[in-house]
Design a protein around this motif. Sequence first.
Motif, PDB file in Angstrom:
ATOM      1  N   LYS A 229      -3.584   0.075   6.010  1.00 18.03           N
ATOM      2  CA  LYS A 229      -3.957   0.610   4.691  1.00 18.03           C
ATOM      3  C   LYS A 229      -2.730   0.932   3.828  1.00 18.03           C
ATOM      4  O   LYS A 229      -2.849   1.057   2.610  1.00 18.03           O
ATOM      5  CB  LYS A 229      -4.842   1.846   4.839  1.00 18.03           C
ATOM      6  N   TYR A 230      -1.560   1.029   4.457  1.00 15.56           N
ATOM      7  CA  TYR A 230      -0.361   1.322   3.663  1.00 15.56           C
ATOM      8  C   TYR A 230       0.300   0.064   3.094  1.00 15.56           C
ATOM      9  O   TYR A 230       1.143   0.144   2.201  1.00 15.56           O
ATOM     10  CB  TYR A 230       0.660   2.102   4.502  1.00 15.56           C
ATOM     11  N   VAL A 231      -0.076  -1.104   3.619  1.00 15.30           N
ATOM     12  CA  VAL A 231       0.605  -2.332   3.175  1.00 15.30           C
ATOM     13  C   VAL A 231       0.451  -2.572   1.663  1.00 15.30           C
ATOM     14  O   VAL A 231       1.450  -2.833   0.983  1.00 15.30           O
ATOM     15  CB  VAL A 231       0.143  -3.556   4.007  1.00 15.30           C
ATOM     16  N   PRO A 232      -0.773  -2.456   1.101  1.00 11.73           N
ATOM     17  CA  PRO A 232      -0.864  -2.692  -0.354  1.00 11.73           C
ATOM     18  C   PRO A 232      -0.050  -1.692  -1.180  1.00 11.73           C
ATOM     19  O   PRO A 232       0.403  -2.025  -2.281  1.00 11.73           O
ATOM     20  CB  PRO A 232      -2.361  -2.575  -0.654  1.00 11.73           C
ATOM     21  N   ARG A 233       0.135  -0.498  -0.659  1.00 12.49           N
ATOM     22  CA  ARG A 233       0.971   0.487  -1.382  1.00 12.49           C
ATOM     23  C   ARG A 233       2.418  -0.002  -1.434  1.00 12.49           C
ATOM     24  O   ARG A 233       3.079   0.064  -2.477  1.00 12.49           O
ATOM     25  CB  ARG A 233       0.937   1.855  -0.686  1.00 12.49           C
ATOM     26  N   ILE A 234       2.900  -0.475  -0.288  1.00 11.42           N
ATOM     27  CA  ILE A 234       4.289  -0.943  -0.214  1.00 11.42           C
ATOM     28  C   ILE A 234       4.471  -2.176  -1.110  1.00 11.42           C
ATOM     29  O   ILE A 234       5.421  -2.269  -1.892  1.00 11.42           O
ATOM     30  CB  ILE A 234       4.656  -1.276   1.250  1.00 11.42           C
ATOM     31  N   LEU A 235       3.515  -3.116  -1.012  1.00  6.82           N
ATOM     32  CA  LEU A 235       3.641  -4.350  -1.805  1.00  6.82           C
ATOM     33  C   LEU A 235       3.579  -4.065  -3.302  1.00  6.82           C
ATOM     34  O   LEU A 235       4.211  -4.757  -4.104  1.00  6.82           O
ATOM     35  CB  LEU A 235       2.566  -5.365  -1.404  1.00  6.82           C
ATOM     36  N   SER A 236       2.837  -3.019  -3.689  1.00  9.28           N
ATOM     37  CA  SER A 236       2.753  -2.703  -5.122  1.00  9.28           C
ATOM     38  C   SER A 236       4.114  -2.265  -5.660  1.00  9.28           C
ATOM     39  O   SER A 236       4.503  -2.633  -6.766  1.00  9.28           O
ATOM     40  CB  SER A 236       1.697  -1.627  -5.388  1.00  9.28           C
ATOM     41  N   VAL A 237       4.840  -1.490  -4.863  1.00 10.73           N
ATOM     42  CA  VAL A 237       6.170  -1.058  -5.330  1.00 10.73           C
ATOM     43  C   VAL A 237       7.138  -2.241  -5.316  1.00 10.73           C
ATOM     44  O   VAL A 237       7.972  -2.394  -6.215  1.00 10.73           O
ATOM     45  CB  VAL A 237       6.711   0.137  -4.498  1.00 10.73           C
ATOM     46  N   MET A 238       6.984  -3.127  -4.328  1.00 11.68           N
ATOM     47  CA  MET A 238       7.824  -4.332  -4.302  1.00 11.68           C
ATOM     48  C   MET A 238       7.566  -5.179  -5.553  1.00 11.68           C
ATOM     49  O   MET A 238       8.498  -5.733  -6.142  1.00 11.68           O
ATOM     50  CB  MET A 238       7.552  -5.155  -3.034  1.00 11.68           C
ATOM     51  N   ALA A 239       6.291  -5.290  -5.955  1.00  9.37           N
ATOM     52  CA  ALA A 239       5.961  -6.119  -7.121  1.00  9.37           C
ATOM     53  C   ALA A 239       6.542  -5.534  -8.401  1.00  9.37           C
ATOM     54  O   ALA A 239       7.012  -6.266  -9.273  1.00  9.37           O
ATOM     55  CB  ALA A 239       4.447  -6.272  -7.239  1.00  9.37           C
ATOM     56  N   THR A 240       6.532  -4.202  -8.520  1.00 10.63           N
ATOM     57  CA  THR A 240       6.942  -3.608  -9.798  1.00 10.63           C
ATOM     58  C   THR A 240       8.420  -3.220  -9.846  1.00 10.63           C
ATOM     59  O   THR A 240       8.973  -3.071 -10.932  1.00 10.63           O
ATOM     60  CB  THR A 240       6.113  -2.346 -10.119  1.00 10.63           C
TER      61      THR A 240
END
Length: 313
Positions: A229-240
């Motif tokens: 469940k934490y993966v999308p949080r991490i990827l969101s910061v990577m994207a932005t």
Amino acid sequence: MSKTNLYQSAVDGAHKKYRATREGRNADFIPALAKMDPKLFGIALVGVDGKRAKAGDADTQFSIQSISKVFTLACALQAVGDEAVLEMVGADATGQAFNSIMAIEQTKGKEMNAFVNPGAIAATSLIKGKTKAEKWARILGIHEAFAGRKLKVNQEVYKSETDTNERNRAIAVLMHSYKRLYSDPLVTTDLYTRQCSLSVTASDLAVMAATLANGGKNPVTGRQVIDHKYVPRILSVMATAGLYDDSGIWLYRVGLPAKSGVGGGIIAVAPGRFGIAAFSPPVDQAGNSVRAQKAIEHIAAALGANPYNTRPL
Ligand code: GLU
């Protein structure tokens, strides 16, 4: 073509195309980085099924630098949860340089993200442990779990950076003064400096990125490293915020969440498909490796990896 061959031909194509590129200069604000051979160029790709491809100097060690921010964020999310990370660190691009003091002053240390130094040092300060050694064991442990092997600190880089990181110490103390640091500022800065000095290869980083592509489960070791469940949080910061001030340009061109470090490494994640890592020391004005950016862009296009590239029904 088999998947392994598809991966290998994309990776070989990128290496061949950009082998002779000579743009950019090694980062020199950390003296040990300036000494690296600018000709080094390695690429690795790991699928969520564990299939692998690599080219060039994929097994050469270099310092992970800011790419470590991804994995310390993962550790902080495991420690305090995603709502607390949002509240205590933030998840917004600052629009300022990664080590900006102004960004802290403008918001009193709020509205950061874990990939600019104030937010990254705050994330490091959230790592649990009664002693410094316990905290370090957790930080090292999460990097090793993502990589699937034991890692070591590059002592030359660590010393070089410790001798010159007054600015990071200032950032930590200033964040502390705004109550946006959650542990001793100087101890935390030292832990942060150590995490940046970890030695990795492009092959390691590709496994680490593939673990994020695979819901937090390392596709090589089979270990669930963090809660999915934490993966999308991490990827969101990577994207932005993954590529310093060029994060928007990167997402526009490539469409993949990514993170770079001034050591010359970049990781990118094709969610549900694979992780890519590329490494070459010369960086551009923004601090991103010139050849690593080009190589990943080439591979992402060759493998149709941009998730925003929808086709009409
Ligand atoms: N250790 C470096 C710093 O904190 C990391 C720089 C980077 O890779 O962005 O200044």
